[in-house]
Design a protein around this motif. Structure first.
Motif: not given
Length: 231
Positions: A10-11, A48-52, A133-136
């Motif tokens: 999240f951070s 996508n970053c906001i969604l994650q 994003i893929m790693v997360s």
């Protein structure tokens, strides 16, 4: 352990959003989008970053107040929400953004990230937003069990999200006469339609890939119930 990992993911997502909004704006953008400036929300990467970020916040709340049981009999709402976000949106979209971005970068980076943007978009932020994003999301796939939502509900949400962004791209083009992504400038209207269709099919394939990987890692519902009873 799961809580600490989710806090870290999240951070990282939140730091990516804060960092990209803190960067200086590429000067021509103000000129190109003078009539209608959607800001960084013109980019699917930012969506996508906001969604994650929202997703990993849900993961944290679920760790604290929900359940991470393999197959809970009565999962709380936060667990259902977490499972839906992952299956319907987060996995397919994170993989879509990462794979398509790096594929186009390999073909011709000017199609997605012109060199002129390098002083405004550093390499480390590029990797946070297109690689991490893929790693997360793969980390989450391996970290926590989930029950995939009903397929029709998942596909409705995914297709709805995708079409909403495509409409948004056309609104920006209609207002300013310029495409957000340079790759669209080199395509004819017919090729652009085919391109969108291929991308939509690819997104759906990524959804089914996520569903398949989840079964491989955590088993089907009967296997989950067996694991849950054996504990």
């Amino acid at each position: 352990m799961k809580l600490l990992i989710h806090i870290g993911l999240f951070s990282t997502s939140l730091f990516s959003i804060i960092s990209v909004y803190s960067m200086p704006v590429y000067p021509p953008i103000k000129k190109f989008f003078a009539n209608f400036n959607p800001g960084l929300l013109m980019y699917l990467t930012v969506w996508n970053c906001i969604l994650q970020t929202v997703f990993f916040l849900i993961c944290i709340i679920n760790d604290l107040y929900g359940t991470n049981a393999v197959s809970p009999k009565k999962p709380p709402f936060i667990r259902k929400l977490k499972d839906y976000f992952f299956g319907a949106l987060c996995f397919p979209l994170a993989m879509f953004v990462g794979i398509t971005f790096w594929a186009l970068m390999f073909i011709d980076r000017e199609l997605v990230l012109p060199k002129a943007l390098d002083p405004y978009f550093p390499w480390w932020l590029n990797h946070l937003m297109h690689t991490m994003i893929m790693v997360s999301i793969v980390t989450e796939l391996l970290l926590s069990p989930r029950k995939y939502p009903k397929r029709s509900h998942s596909l409705f949400g995914l297709v709805g999200f995708t079409l909403t962004y495509l409409v948004w791209l056309h609104v920006i083009y209609y207002k300013n006469g310029i495409w957000v992504y340079p790759v669209m400038e080199v395509l004819t209207p017919t090729m652009r339609l085919v391109f969108f269709g291929i991308l939509l099919i690819f997104t759906l394939l990524l959804y089914f890939t996520g569903e398949m990987l989840n079964k491989l890692v955590w088993g089907n519902d009967k296997t989950k119930q067996h694991k849950s009873h054996s504990k």
